[in-house]
Design a protein around this motif. Structure first.
Motif, PDB file in Angstrom:
ATOM      1  N   ASP A 203      -4.302   0.902  -6.469  1.00 55.82           N
ATOM      2  CA  ASP A 203      -4.804  -0.431  -6.791  1.00 55.82           C
ATOM      3  C   ASP A 203      -3.653  -1.332  -7.241  1.00 55.82           C
ATOM      4  OD1 ASP A 203      -6.695  -2.462  -7.198  1.00 55.82           O
ATOM      5  OD2 ASP A 203      -6.929  -1.917  -9.304  1.00 55.82           O
ATOM      6  N   LEU A 204      -2.773  -0.786  -8.061  1.00 55.29           N
ATOM      7  CA  LEU A 204      -1.622  -1.557  -8.524  1.00 55.29           C
ATOM      8  C   LEU A 204      -0.711  -1.928  -7.358  1.00 55.29           C
ATOM      9  CD1 LEU A 204       0.035  -2.626 -10.987  1.00 55.29           C
ATOM     10  CD2 LEU A 204       1.191  -0.399 -10.991  1.00 55.29           C
ATOM     11  N   ALA A 205      -0.454  -0.970  -6.487  1.00 55.49           N
ATOM     12  CA  ALA A 205       0.492  -1.197  -5.396  1.00 55.49           C
ATOM     13  C   ALA A 205      -0.113  -1.955  -4.231  1.00 55.49           C
ATOM     14  CB  ALA A 205       1.045   0.135  -4.901  1.00 55.49           C
ATOM     15  N   TYR A 206      -1.365  -1.641  -3.879  1.00 61.19           N
ATOM     16  CA  TYR A 206      -1.963  -2.152  -2.642  1.00 61.19           C
ATOM     17  C   TYR A 206      -3.227  -2.978  -2.833  1.00 61.19           C
ATOM     18  CZ  TYR A 206       1.162   1.255  -0.458  1.00 61.19           C
ATOM     19  OH  TYR A 206       2.255   1.974  -0.053  1.00 61.19           O
ATOM     20  N   GLY A 207      -3.712  -3.103  -4.067  1.00 64.41           N
ATOM     21  CA  GLY A 207      -4.861  -3.951  -4.331  1.00 64.41           C
ATOM     22  C   GLY A 207      -6.146  -3.420  -3.729  1.00 64.41           C
ATOM     23  N   PRO A 208      -7.193  -4.271  -3.693  1.00 61.92           N
ATOM     24  CA  PRO A 208      -8.487  -3.816  -3.171  1.00 61.92           C
ATOM     25  C   PRO A 208      -8.429  -3.382  -1.709  1.00 61.92           C
ATOM     26  CG  PRO A 208      -8.472  -6.196  -3.526  1.00 61.92           C
ATOM     27  CD  PRO A 208      -7.255  -5.654  -4.193  1.00 61.92           C
ATOM     28  N   ALA A 209      -7.547  -3.989  -0.922  1.00 60.93           N
ATOM     29  CA  ALA A 209      -7.404  -3.558   0.474  1.00 60.93           C
ATOM     30  C   ALA A 209      -6.933  -2.112   0.536  1.00 60.93           C
ATOM     31  CB  ALA A 209      -6.426  -4.471   1.209  1.00 60.93           C
ATOM     32  N   GLY A 210      -5.987  -1.764  -0.333  1.00 61.26           N
ATOM     33  CA  GLY A 210      -5.490  -0.398  -0.358  1.00 61.26           C
ATOM     34  C   GLY A 210      -6.506   0.589  -0.885  1.00 61.26           C
ATOM     35  N   VAL A 211      -7.261   0.186  -1.903  1.00 63.71           N
ATOM     36  CA  VAL A 211      -8.266   1.075  -2.481  1.00 63.71           C
ATOM     37  C   VAL A 211      -9.327   1.435  -1.451  1.00 63.71           C
ATOM     38  CG1 VAL A 211     -10.145   1.196  -4.163  1.00 63.71           C
ATOM     39  CG2 VAL A 211      -7.890   0.366  -4.862  1.00 63.71           C
ATOM     40  N   THR A 212      -9.801   0.439  -0.698  1.00 60.54           N
ATOM     41  CA  THR A 212     -10.823   0.727   0.322  1.00 60.54           C
ATOM     42  C   THR A 212     -10.249   1.597   1.428  1.00 60.54           C
ATOM     43  OG1 THR A 212     -10.311  -1.402   1.376  1.00 60.54           O
ATOM     44  CG2 THR A 212     -12.155  -1.354  -0.157  1.00 60.54           C
ATOM     45  N   ALA A 213      -8.980   1.375   1.784  1.00 56.24           N
ATOM     46  CA  ALA A 213      -8.349   2.219   2.796  1.00 56.24           C
ATOM     47  C   ALA A 213      -8.188   3.645   2.299  1.00 56.24           C
ATOM     48  CB  ALA A 213      -6.990   1.639   3.190  1.00 56.24           C
ATOM     49  N   LEU A 214      -7.812   3.799   1.034  1.00 55.44           N
ATOM     50  CA  LEU A 214      -7.668   5.130   0.448  1.00 55.44           C
ATOM     51  C   LEU A 214      -8.993   5.878   0.472  1.00 55.44           C
ATOM     52  CD1 LEU A 214      -6.051   7.239  -1.174  1.00 55.44           C
ATOM     53  CD2 LEU A 214      -6.617   5.945  -3.242  1.00 55.44           C
ATOM     54  N   ALA A 215     -10.061   5.201   0.103  1.00 59.91           N
ATOM     55  CA  ALA A 215     -11.380   5.843   0.071  1.00 59.91           C
ATOM     56  C   ALA A 215     -11.852   6.241   1.462  1.00 59.91           C
ATOM     57  CB  ALA A 215     -12.399   4.913  -0.586  1.00 59.91           C
ATOM     58  N   VAL A 256       2.954 -21.228  -4.195  1.00 54.89           N
ATOM     59  CA  VAL A 256       2.814 -20.387  -5.390  1.00 54.89           C
ATOM     60  C   VAL A 256       1.425 -19.758  -5.409  1.00 54.89           C
ATOM     61  CG1 VAL A 256       2.704 -20.365  -7.902  1.00 54.89           C
ATOM     62  CG2 VAL A 256       4.518 -21.647  -6.741  1.00 54.89           C
ATOM     63  N   GLU A 257       0.409 -20.550  -5.079  1.00 59.98           N
ATOM     64  CA  GLU A 257      -0.954 -20.027  -5.036  1.00 59.98           C
ATOM     65  C   GLU A 257      -1.100 -18.975  -3.947  1.00 59.98           C
ATOM     66  OE1 GLU A 257      -4.973 -19.413  -5.892  1.00 59.98           O
ATOM     67  OE2 GLU A 257      -3.272 -20.177  -7.044  1.00 59.98           O
ATOM     68  N   LYS A 258      -0.421 -19.180  -2.818  1.00 60.86           N
ATOM     69  CA  LYS A 258      -0.447 -18.185  -1.745  1.00 60.86           C
ATOM     70  C   LYS A 258       0.131 -16.857  -2.228  1.00 60.86           C
ATOM     71  CE  LYS A 258       2.755 -17.518   1.089  1.00 60.86           C
ATOM     72  NZ  LYS A 258       3.847 -17.530   2.083  1.00 60.86           N
ATOM     73  N   PHE A 259       1.220 -16.941  -2.968  1.00 61.58           N
ATOM     74  CA  PHE A 259       1.852 -15.748  -3.544  1.00 61.58           C
ATOM     75  C   PHE A 259       0.850 -14.993  -4.430  1.00 61.58           C
ATOM     76  CE2 PHE A 259       4.276 -13.899  -7.121  1.00 61.58           C
ATOM     77  CZ  PHE A 259       5.158 -13.071  -6.435  1.00 61.58           C
ATOM     78  N   ASN A 260       0.105 -15.729  -5.249  1.00 61.00           N
ATOM     79  CA  ASN A 260      -0.877 -15.106  -6.131  1.00 61.00           C
ATOM     80  C   ASN A 260      -2.083 -14.585  -5.360  1.00 61.00           C
ATOM     81  OD1 ASN A 260       0.672 -15.668  -8.420  1.00 61.00           O
ATOM     82  ND2 ASN A 260      -0.200 -17.715  -8.625  1.00 61.00           N
ATOM     83  N   LEU A 261      -2.534 -15.335  -4.368  1.00 55.94           N
ATOM     84  CA  LEU A 261      -3.674 -14.899  -3.563  1.00 55.94           C
ATOM     85  C   LEU A 261      -3.361 -13.623  -2.797  1.00 55.94           C
ATOM     86  CD1 LEU A 261      -4.998 -18.271  -2.088  1.00 55.94           C
ATOM     87  CD2 LEU A 261      -6.290 -16.688  -3.541  1.00 55.94           C
ATOM     88  N   ALA A 262      -2.134 -13.566  -2.294  1.00 54.65           N
ATOM     89  CA  ALA A 262      -1.755 -12.384  -1.531  1.00 54.65           C
ATOM     90  C   ALA A 262      -1.879 -11.139  -2.393  1.00 54.65           C
ATOM     91  CB  ALA A 262      -0.327 -12.535  -1.014  1.00 54.65           C
ATOM     92  N   GLY A 263      -1.515 -11.268  -3.656  1.00 52.46           N
ATOM     93  CA  GLY A 263      -1.647 -10.139  -4.567  1.00 52.46           C
ATOM     94  C   GLY A 263      -3.075  -9.731  -4.811  1.00 52.46           C
ATOM     95  N   LYS A 264      -3.991 -10.691  -4.746  1.00 54.93           N
ATOM     96  CA  LYS A 264      -5.394 -10.379  -5.009  1.00 54.93           C
ATOM     97  C   LYS A 264      -6.024  -9.558  -3.891  1.00 54.93           C
ATOM     98  CE  LYS A 264      -6.242 -14.386  -7.960  1.00 54.93           C
ATOM     99  NZ  LYS A 264      -6.983 -15.644  -8.149  1.00 54.93           N
ATOM    100  N   THR A 265      -5.409  -9.558  -2.717  1.00 54.10           N
ATOM    101  CA  THR A 265      -5.955  -8.740  -1.642  1.00 54.10           C
ATOM    102  C   THR A 265      -5.252  -7.402  -1.514  1.00 54.10           C
ATOM    103  OG1 THR A 265      -6.379  -8.580   0.737  1.00 54.10           O
ATOM    104  CG2 THR A 265      -4.513  -9.891   0.090  1.00 54.10           C
ATOM    105  N   ALA A 266      -3.952  -7.332  -1.803  1.00 55.67           N
ATOM    106  CA  ALA A 266      -3.245  -6.084  -1.520  1.00 55.67           C
ATOM    107  C   ALA A 266      -2.195  -5.707  -2.530  1.00 55.67           C
ATOM    108  CB  ALA A 266      -2.637  -6.141  -0.133  1.00 55.67           C
ATOM    109  N   GLY A 267      -2.288  -6.136  -3.740  1.00 55.80           N
ATOM    110  CA  GLY A 267      -1.448  -5.595  -4.787  1.00 55.80           C
ATOM    111  C   GLY A 267      -0.042  -6.145  -4.869  1.00 55.80           C
ATOM    112  N   LEU A 268       0.747  -5.488  -5.711  1.00 57.00           N
ATOM    113  CA  LEU A 268       2.120  -5.927  -5.928  1.00 57.00           C
ATOM    114  C   LEU A 268       2.934  -5.896  -4.647  1.00 57.00           C
ATOM    115  CD1 LEU A 268       2.931  -4.057  -9.266  1.00 57.00           C
ATOM    116  CD2 LEU A 268       2.535  -6.503  -8.982  1.00 57.00           C
ATOM    117  N   SER A 269       2.685  -4.919  -3.797  1.00 57.59           N
ATOM    118  CA  SER A 269       3.437  -4.842  -2.556  1.00 57.59           C
ATOM    119  C   SER A 269       3.171  -6.060  -1.688  1.00 57.59           C
ATOM    120  CB  SER A 269       3.091  -3.567  -1.787  1.00 57.59           C
ATOM    121  OG  SER A 269       1.725  -3.560  -1.422  1.00 57.59           O
ATOM    122  N   GLY A 270       1.964  -6.597  -1.784  1.00 57.08           N
ATOM    123  CA  GLY A 270       1.651  -7.796  -1.024  1.00 57.08           C
ATOM    124  C   GLY A 270       2.424  -8.998  -1.518  1.00 57.08           C
TER     125      GLY A 270
END
Length: 541
Positions: A203-215, A256-270
């Motif tokens: 979740d930290l690295a990949y956000g909700p996109a990563g969590v759903t992929a992991l599951a 700047v908002e794009k940078f923050n939004l990207a994190g909301k979908t896929a984590g710090l790596s995003g």
């Protein structure tokens, strides 16, 4: 904390289905050749390749263009435009999957300076960006502990001067292994604890996109009770929709908002990947790119020119649903040497393909340490994979470059890092394939006495190689274990191998060689089942 992720490099863990033994693959009638109309040698080489490989004469186009560099405006009007019109008018758009460009067509496109809004927003988010890279390196370390069967209790100290691309590669390489290791643990409190930590780290690295992929990954541990997958998917969808609404000419505040939004979908790596694309724009004068890499997106109507774009044909990216259905072209070139050498390259490729490539493999590690260590680890992974083949392997495992003349009978070569200073470490066998990991190695491609690696490799007997004319960043290179792993199956042509493993398009890379070359077609060294990480996308079946 903000989070994001480029679709190309999302860590989607999927078991590879068994691959059929037979496949159509790229064929000669799916290739179009573009050559220098006013250059008799260029036209002769085009005819030679077409005759040897069976490319229809109607699929050859001569253009009045030469030189190494082309402006963005001339690229659009005098190169990409005429090629697009010709393919459309000749009813070849739906048939041609690969372009082969012949010297002296230009190989690099110039660009304009980065917009002030991009430079401003990068300054605004610089602190968050550096913090994200540091935390991703610590996350990678923690996942490495899980993969080894240990529950991490403390984090390693922060490091200075980390390479974001190397950190991301290391993270992507270990995340799947950690998931598989935890999934294979026997049920009980230890597995429950490890699974909880695994999901938190993803979740930290990949956000909700990563969590759903992991599951969703086969063999991965199920999500703990406190992980709400439905809520994660909703957050991911909402963030993606907001990202899609950010205009191409975004203001500093919108970026700047794009940078923050990207994190909301896929984590710090995003966050890091999103900023890296824009940092590449600022560092590379905006829209600069290799002609071949740009032409791969010939049919894409609109895309951002600044920085690299995810390669839709990359095996990781192609496995995901694609919003853009425009076909992506594979683009190769014959360049970097005199026409006699390039003719020999074509003939050697054909002869070797029939007989099968034999010889030794040489891997030259760099031991640069820090964020670069992931690439050395992948070369070591390739060395382990090669133990399943009949090819003897020599690994230079120190920080020293292999000395000149130290590698006889070379069939395959991969090494680094000698920047713009070619060293003839190996003696290539006929049909050899090799590349050197370093920036700027496509420069002075046509110089009489080049010092860079790409032209010297071709002139020393390598028939298939690639490189960058500028600073591409380490993450732009294919992973050696993936590139050579697929090549050794004999299942794919050179063009397919490169585009399955090349991370980015509209960027700095060009490939010199025969796109149809398959050196292990007659004598495969690996089976597809030897590559459990690989999920064959539909486009290559």
């Amino acid at each position: 904390m903000s989070r994001t992720l480029l679709p190309l490099l999302a860590a989607v863990i999927a078991a590879a289905a068994p691959l059929p033994l037979a496949r159509a693959g790229l064929t000669a009638d799916q290739i179009a050749i573009v050559y220098g109309k006013q250059d008799a040698q260029s036209a002769a080489l085009a005819r030679h390749y077409a005759g040897k490989r069976g490319v229809p004469e109607a699929q050859m186009l001569g253009l009045d263009f030469q030189g190494e560099t082309i402006s963005r405006n001339d690229y659009d009007r005098k190169l990409a435009g005429p090629i697009r019109d010709w393919l459309t008018e000749s009813k070849l758009k739906d048939k041609v999957r690969c372009l082969l460009l012949i010297r002296p067509l230009p190989y690099r496109v110039l660009g304009s300076a980065a917009p002030p809004a991009v430079l401003g927003y990068l300054a605004d988010v610089d602190k968050d960006y550096k913090s994200a890279v540091q935390m991703l390196e610590q996350t990678r370390w923690a996942l490495e502990q899980l993969a080894a069967g240990t529950i991490p209790k403390d984090l390693p100290p922060r490091q200075e001067k980390l390479s974001s691309s190397a950190v991301l590669k290391g993270l992507d390489a270990i995340s799947g292994k950690a998931a598989a290791a935890v999934g294979a643990m026997p049920d009980g409190p230890a597995k429950t604890q490890a699974a909880g930590m695994l999901y938190r780290l993803w979740d930290l690295a990949y956000g909700p996109a990563g969590v759903t992929a992991l599951a969703a990954g086969r063999g991965n541990p199920p999500p703990p009770p406190d992980v709400d997958l439905a809520a994660a998917k909703k957050r991911d969808q909402e963030a993606r929709a907001a990202l899609a609404a950010v205009p191409a000419d975004a203001t500093r505040e919108q970026l700047v908002e794009k940078f923050n939004l990207a994190g909301k979908t896929a984590g710090l790596s995003g966050q890091v990947r999103s900023a890296d694309r824009d940092r590449g724009q600022a560092a590379s004068s905006g829209e600069r790119a290799a002609v071949d890499s740009e032409l791969s997106l010939l049919w894409s109507k609109e895309y951002r020119l600044a920085g690299g774009m995810p390669n839709p044909l990359n095996w990781r990216y192609a496995a995901r649903p694609q919003p853009d259905t425009a076909p992506t072209l594979m683009v190769f070139r014959l360049d970097g040497a005199d026409f006699d050498t390039l003719t020999r390259l074509v003939d050697d490729s054909l002869a070797t393909e029939k007989a099968g490539l034999t010889g030794r493999v040489y891997l030259d590690l760099a031991r640069k340490g820090g964020g670069y260590a992931g690439y050395d680890r992948d070369l070591e992974k390739l060395a382990d994979l090669l133990k399943q083949t009949r090819l003897p392997v020599t690994v230079e495992s120190t920080a020293k470059l292999m000395p000149a003349g130290s590698g006889p009978d070379c069939a395959l070569y991969c090494g680094w890092y000698s920047l713009r200073k070619f060293v003839p470490s190996v003696a290539f066998k006929t049909g050899a394939v090799g590349w050197h990991i370093a920036s700027f190695e496509l420069q002075d491609l046509r110089a009489a006495k080049p010092t860079t690696w790409v032209p010297n490799l071709i002139r020393n007997g390598d028939v298939a190689t690639f490189g960058s004319f500028d600073e591409p960043y380490l993450g732009a290179f294919p992973l050696p274990s993936q590139f050579f792993g697929l090549l050794l199956t004999g299942r794919y042509t050179m063009a397919e191998v490169f585009y399955l493993t090349n991370p980015q398009l509209s960027w700095m890379m060009s490939f010199i060689g025969d796109p149809l070359y398959a050196p292990f077609k007659a004598d495969p060294q690996l089976k597809p089942s030897d590559l459990p990480w690989f999920h064959e996308p539909e486009w290559v079946k």
